[in-house]
Each structure stands twice: as C-alpha cells, then as structure tokens.
Motif scaffolding. Structure first.
Motif, PDB file in Angstrom:
ATOM      1  N   ASP A 135       0.885  -1.310  -0.133  1.00  0.00           N
ATOM      2  CA  ASP A 135       0.243  -0.473  -0.287  1.00  0.00           C
ATOM      3  C   ASP A 135       1.226   1.295   0.664  1.00  0.00           C
ATOM      4  OD1 ASP A 135      -2.586  -1.485  -0.144  1.00  0.00           O
ATOM      5  OD2 ASP A 135      -2.987  -1.310   2.202  1.00  0.00           O
ATOM      6  N   PHE A 136       2.191   1.366   0.833  1.00  0.00           N
ATOM      7  CA  PHE A 136       3.082   2.210   1.077  1.00  0.00           C
ATOM      8  C   PHE A 136       4.256   1.680  -0.353  1.00  0.00           C
ATOM      9  CE2 PHE A 136       0.919   2.028   4.689  1.00  0.00           C
ATOM     10  CZ  PHE A 136       0.434   3.323   5.510  1.00  0.00           C
ATOM     11  N   TYR A 137       4.501   1.450  -1.117  1.00  0.00           N
ATOM     12  CA  TYR A 137       5.533   0.896  -1.789  1.00  0.00           C
ATOM     13  C   TYR A 137       4.915  -0.227  -2.949  1.00  0.00           C
ATOM     14  CZ  TYR A 137       8.512   3.188   1.843  1.00  0.00           C
ATOM     15  OH  TYR A 137       8.647   4.620   2.940  1.00  0.00           O
ATOM     16  N   PRO A 138       4.284   0.796  -3.215  1.00  0.00           N
ATOM     17  CA  PRO A 138       3.635  -0.421  -4.484  1.00  0.00           C
ATOM     18  C   PRO A 138       5.087  -1.116  -5.603  1.00  0.00           C
ATOM     19  CG  PRO A 138       3.094   1.752  -5.082  1.00  0.00           C
ATOM     20  CD  PRO A 138       3.309   1.637  -3.805  1.00  0.00           C
ATOM     21  N   SER A 139       5.866  -0.593  -5.285  1.00  0.00           N
ATOM     22  CA  SER A 139       6.382  -0.948  -6.863  1.00  0.00           C
ATOM     23  C   SER A 139       7.518  -1.975  -6.450  1.00  0.00           C
ATOM     24  CB  SER A 139       8.333   0.662  -6.823  1.00  0.00           C
ATOM     25  OG  SER A 139       8.238   0.872  -5.847  1.00  0.00           O
ATOM     26  N   LEU A 140       7.124  -2.419  -5.146  1.00  0.00           N
ATOM     27  CA  LEU A 140       8.380  -3.732  -4.623  1.00  0.00           C
ATOM     28  C   LEU A 140       7.087  -4.819  -5.220  1.00  0.00           C
ATOM     29  CD1 LEU A 140       8.712  -2.604  -0.652  1.00  0.00           C
ATOM     30  CD2 LEU A 140      10.516  -3.052  -2.808  1.00  0.00           C
ATOM     31  N   GLN A 141       6.238  -5.005  -5.889  1.00  0.00           N
ATOM     32  CA  GLN A 141       5.077  -5.723  -6.360  1.00  0.00           C
ATOM     33  C   GLN A 141       6.380  -6.508  -7.633  1.00  0.00           C
ATOM     34  OE1 GLN A 141       1.682  -3.871  -5.584  1.00  0.00           O
ATOM     35  NE2 GLN A 141       0.840  -5.891  -5.178  1.00  0.00           N
ATOM     36  N   HIS A 142       6.503  -5.008  -8.241  1.00  0.00           N
ATOM     37  CA  HIS A 142       6.987  -5.390  -9.720  1.00  0.00           C
ATOM     38  C   HIS A 142       8.705  -6.023  -9.324  1.00  0.00           C
ATOM     39  CE1 HIS A 142       3.319  -3.927 -11.056  1.00  0.00           C
ATOM     40  NE2 HIS A 142       3.560  -2.231 -10.184  1.00  0.00           N
ATOM     41  N   LYS A 143       9.381  -5.673  -8.177  1.00  0.00           N
ATOM     42  CA  LYS A 143      10.261  -5.996  -8.097  1.00  0.00           C
ATOM     43  C   LYS A 143      10.585  -7.735  -8.133  1.00  0.00           C
ATOM     44  CE  LYS A 143      12.912  -2.316  -6.174  1.00  0.00           C
ATOM     45  NZ  LYS A 143      13.878  -1.659  -7.471  1.00  0.00           N
ATOM     46  N   GLN A 144      11.178  -8.247  -8.974  1.00  0.00           N
ATOM     47  CA  GLN A 144      11.591  -9.769  -8.465  1.00  0.00           C
ATOM     48  C   GLN A 144      12.337 -10.031  -8.430  1.00  0.00           C
ATOM     49  OE1 GLN A 144      11.718 -11.222 -13.300  1.00  0.00           O
ATOM     50  NE2 GLN A 144       9.681 -11.073 -13.878  1.00  0.00           N
ATOM     51  N   ALA A 145      13.403  -9.897  -7.887  1.00  0.00           N
ATOM     52  CA  ALA A 145      13.943 -10.499  -6.731  1.00  0.00           C
ATOM     53  C   ALA A 145      13.286 -10.398  -5.476  1.00  0.00           C
ATOM     54  CB  ALA A 145      15.433  -8.898  -7.205  1.00  0.00           C
ATOM     55  N   PHE A 146      12.280  -9.125  -5.662  1.00  0.00           N
ATOM     56  CA  PHE A 146      12.014  -8.956  -4.386  1.00  0.00           C
ATOM     57  C   PHE A 146      10.851 -10.435  -3.479  1.00  0.00           C
ATOM     58  CE2 PHE A 146       8.457  -7.860  -1.126  1.00  0.00           C
ATOM     59  CZ  PHE A 146       9.197  -6.990  -0.220  1.00  0.00           C
ATOM     60  N   THR A 147      10.473  -9.962  -5.109  1.00  0.00           N
ATOM     61  CA  THR A 147       9.404 -11.607  -4.590  1.00  0.00           C
ATOM     62  C   THR A 147       9.873 -12.545  -4.527  1.00  0.00           C
ATOM     63  OG1 THR A 147       7.770 -10.155  -6.305  1.00  0.00           O
ATOM     64  CG2 THR A 147       7.294 -12.508  -6.157  1.00  0.00           C
ATOM     65  N   ARG A 148      11.515 -13.061  -5.608  1.00  0.00           N
ATOM     66  CA  ARG A 148      11.975 -13.822  -5.462  1.00  0.00           C
ATOM     67  C   ARG A 148      12.359 -14.267  -3.945  1.00  0.00           C
ATOM     68  NH1 ARG A 148      14.092 -13.630  -9.686  1.00  0.00           N
ATOM     69  NH2 ARG A 148      15.708 -12.844  -9.045  1.00  0.00           N
ATOM     70  N   ALA A 149      12.814 -13.120  -3.343  1.00  0.00           N
ATOM     71  CA  ALA A 149      13.239 -13.394  -1.667  1.00  0.00           C
ATOM     72  C   ALA A 149      12.637 -13.951  -0.419  1.00  0.00           C
ATOM     73  CB  ALA A 149      14.404 -12.083  -1.874  1.00  0.00           C
ATOM     74  N   VAL A 150      11.548 -12.499  -1.462  1.00  0.00           N
ATOM     75  CA  VAL A 150      10.131 -13.091  -0.324  1.00  0.00           C
ATOM     76  C   VAL A 150       9.950 -14.634  -0.051  1.00  0.00           C
ATOM     77  CG1 VAL A 150       7.686 -12.891   0.565  1.00  0.00           C
ATOM     78  CG2 VAL A 150       9.338 -10.782  -0.152  1.00  0.00           C
ATOM     79  N   LYS A 151       9.469 -15.422  -0.862  1.00  0.00           N
ATOM     80  CA  LYS A 151       8.995 -16.846  -1.049  1.00  0.00           C
ATOM     81  C   LYS A 151       9.982 -17.464  -0.945  1.00  0.00           C
ATOM     82  CE  LYS A 151       6.346 -16.035  -5.698  1.00  0.00           C
ATOM     83  NZ  LYS A 151       5.886 -16.397  -7.074  1.00  0.00           N
ATOM     84  N   CYS A 152      11.624 -17.225  -1.055  1.00  0.00           N
ATOM     85  CA  CYS A 152      12.459 -18.772  -0.523  1.00  0.00           C
ATOM     86  C   CYS A 152      12.661 -18.233   1.226  1.00  0.00           C
ATOM     87  CB  CYS A 152      14.215 -18.144  -0.876  1.00  0.00           C
ATOM     88  SG  CYS A 152      14.362 -18.151  -3.037  1.00  0.00           S
ATOM     89  N   ALA A 153      12.360 -16.790   1.227  1.00  0.00           N
ATOM     90  CA  ALA A 153      12.453 -16.823   3.023  1.00  0.00           C
ATOM     91  C   ALA A 153      11.683 -17.870   3.137  1.00  0.00           C
ATOM     92  CB  ALA A 153      12.685 -15.070   3.567  1.00  0.00           C
ATOM     93  N   PHE A 154      10.381 -17.134   2.876  1.00  0.00           N
ATOM     94  CA  PHE A 154       8.786 -18.098   3.665  1.00  0.00           C
ATOM     95  C   PHE A 154       9.219 -19.488   3.314  1.00  0.00           C
ATOM     96  CE2 PHE A 154       6.671 -13.748   3.553  1.00  0.00           C
ATOM     97  CZ  PHE A 154       6.957 -13.840   4.984  1.00  0.00           C
ATOM     98  N   SER A 155       9.746 -20.358   2.567  1.00  0.00           N
ATOM     99  CA  SER A 155       9.840 -21.451   1.883  1.00  0.00           C
ATOM    100  C   SER A 155      10.478 -22.024   2.218  1.00  0.00           C
ATOM    101  CB  SER A 155       9.065 -22.146   0.183  1.00  0.00           C
ATOM    102  OG  SER A 155       8.454 -21.052  -0.320  1.00  0.00           O
ATOM    103  N   PHE A 156      12.120 -21.956   2.832  1.00  0.00           N
ATOM    104  CA  PHE A 156      13.514 -22.767   2.518  1.00  0.00           C
ATOM    105  C   PHE A 156      13.905 -21.572   4.069  1.00  0.00           C
ATOM    106  CE2 PHE A 156      12.394 -22.611  -2.103  1.00  0.00           C
ATOM    107  CZ  PHE A 156      11.810 -24.308  -2.153  1.00  0.00           C
ATOM    108  N   GLY A 157      13.862 -21.303   4.304  1.00  0.00           N
ATOM    109  CA  GLY A 157      14.121 -20.212   5.337  1.00  0.00           C
ATOM    110  C   GLY A 157      15.903 -19.739   5.113  1.00  0.00           C
TER     111      GLY A 157
END
Length: 308
Positions: free
Chosen positions: A50-72
């Motif tokens: 809501d405050f940083y919508p541009s982060l939704q379009h950063k593939q590196a950020f999205t990938r890092a979030v998924k890896c953090a939750f899935s694999f630590g």
C-alpha cells in the motif's frame, strides 16, 4: 518484544521492518519512520505494498520473499545492482547525483518458538555517503581538474571503445581536435591565472554546444578533443565551424580588460583501416594545417582511400 530488545530495535542506525506472511507490516522502527516520513502507527497493520507498490514489480524482491518463507533463505539487495529497495530522499550531499538514498538491504526469515517461519525482517542500511565517495574517486581518475572535462587517459580509453562500437554496427565516427591560438602569448602577457580562465571558459562553451552522446575532453595543455559517434564528416565539419565562430565571438575579461580568443581545429573520419593512433594523428595533422594556414579556422581531412 521486551523492553531491552525494543531499545535496540528503535535506536539502531539502520532501518528494520517486520512483515507477516501476507506482507502486512507488524513492526517499523524509528529509523524507518525518520527516513520514510511514514509513522509506525500509520503503516503497522497495513500491507507494505500500500505504501511501496513498486516492490510488487521487483522480481528479486518477490523471489527473496518466497525463498525466505519456503526455505528459510536470506536475500541480499546490493546497492550496485538495485540502488535501493525503499525509495527515500537522499539525506546527504550529492542529491543531484543520487536523489534517492542508496541502500544495501538484507531480507531474512523470523522463526517462532516452534521453529515455524511466520514472518520475515528487512534490514535497510544507508550507503549513500560511501557511494558518493566512490563516485568522486572514479571521477578523479577520468576528469581534468581545471576544466571539469574528461582527461586524456579516459578519452583514449573511450576512443578505443567507440572505434570498436563503430565497426561492429557500421556507424560513422569522427574525431575533432582543437587548439587555442597563441595561448602562450596569453600566459606570457596576462599570466597563468588568465590562461586558466580561458581554458575554463572555453570548456564551458564547448560543453554547451555538443550532444550528451559526444565525448568531450581536454587532451593536454590548451588542446581539446571531441569524439563524435554516429556523425559523418560533413556534419562534424559543420559542427566544428559553428564551434569556431562561437568561440571567436566570446568576449572574455581579465582585470576588467576585454579580450578574445580563437581556435584552430582539425577533423577526420574513421576508416576500416584506422587505429586510435592513426585517427588522432590525422586529426592532429589537419589541426596543424589550420595553424599553418593562418589560424582561426578548421580543416576537415577526408579519410584516405582503403588499401588495395
């Protein structure tokens, strides 16, 4: 969070953000408040996007979030690759170079008492001052301190690069050399401070006349050079003549006394057989011919015919 950890969380000299699995902000420290201008009570409980919508379009950020939750796994966002994760105003000098704070960020998992990953943290480090210092060091190696134009070492490197690019794409390339007429007389009669002023004024005039894609610099002494990518000899000669007349029209002052300067210039175009040295030599010979012909003129030398 107990009071001791809260003190560390809020006084550390970096940003700390905690997000749940829905990427809702659950904590936002004082550093983030100060540099983002977003209060903790405004953002906590709200989705980060809501405050940083541009982060939704950063593939590196999205990938890092998924890896953090899935694999630590941990994710790192270096300044050299990403510049910044959170767009924040640069709080230091050099805003004209870096309007946004330059950041190095780390993203990692947070585990609860049972070892489950239900949230993650983002640590934001301000590296703007280091980046500015690095930028200035690089500039010192390639910029002439008197005129602010590129120096000979950098020009030679760029000429080699432009020769290669011109040959690869089949585009024309021209080189222009120019020299201030009777510069020694200026130094001898008015002093070296006046000579320095002449070179700075000339540099500014030239800077205003060339395209951003042109590569302009001081080759040494009172001699200047401009590499003209994607420019035919005809267009380069027109541009050089325009420079010559503009410089001759400049009225300079030293100790309230007006005076004028002129330049002699030589221009040539790249051929398939040219090296950087042969191109410079041919432009330099053309400039010498302009001097011999009476100065305050430009000589355009056509490239020699290709070897049989």
């Amino acid at each position: 969070m107990n009071s001791e950890y809260r003190q560390i969380f809020d006084t550390t000299n970096q940003g700390l953000v905690v997000l749940d699995r829905n990427l809702t902000v659950t904590d936002w420290n004082r550093w983030m408040e100060m540099h983002s201008s977003i209060r903790a009570d405004e953002i906590i409980g709200r989705p980060l996007f809501d405050f940083y919508p541009s982060l939704q379009h950063k593939q590196a950020f999205t990938r890092a979030v998924k890896c953090a939750f899935s694999f630590g796994s941990f994710g790192y966002f270096s300044q050299k690759l990403h510049h910044y994760l959170f767009p924040m105003r640069n709080p230091h000098a050099g805003i004209e170079l870096f309007p946004r704070m330059q950041q190095h960020c780390t993203l990692g998992p947070l585990r609860d008492e049972s070892g489950q990953i239900n949230s993650l943290f983002i640590a934001v480090q301000d590296v703007t001052e280091f980046v500015l210092y690095e930028h200035r060091l690089i500039e010192m190696t390639r910029v002439d301190s008197l005129t602010g134009l590129y120096n000979r070492r950098f020009l030679t490197q760029r000429l080699e690069e432009e020769l290669e690019r011109s040959r690869r794409h089949g585009n024309p390339l021209c080189l222009m050399l120019m020299d201030v007429d009777h510069f020694k007389q200026i130094n001898d009669s008015r002093g070296h401070l006046c000579g320095d002023q002449v070179l700075r004024s000339l540099a500014q005039t030239l800077r205003d006349m060339f395209r951003k894609s042109d590569i302009l610099g001081r080759f040494g002494g009172e001699e200047f050079v401009c590499i003209l990518p994607e420019t035919t000899l005809e267009k380069a000669c027109i541009l050089t003549e325009r420079c010559r007349t503009s410089i001759a029209d400049i009225e300079l002052f030293y100790q309230n006394t007006p005076f004028a300067i002129t330049i002699s210039a030589g221009v040539t175009e790249l051929t398939v057989n040219d090296s950087a040295d042969s191109l410079i030599r041919r432009a330099d010979n053309a400039m010498y011919q302009a001097k011999q012909a009476g100065r305050n003129r430009c000589i355009c030398t056509p490239p020699p015919p290709p070897s049989p």
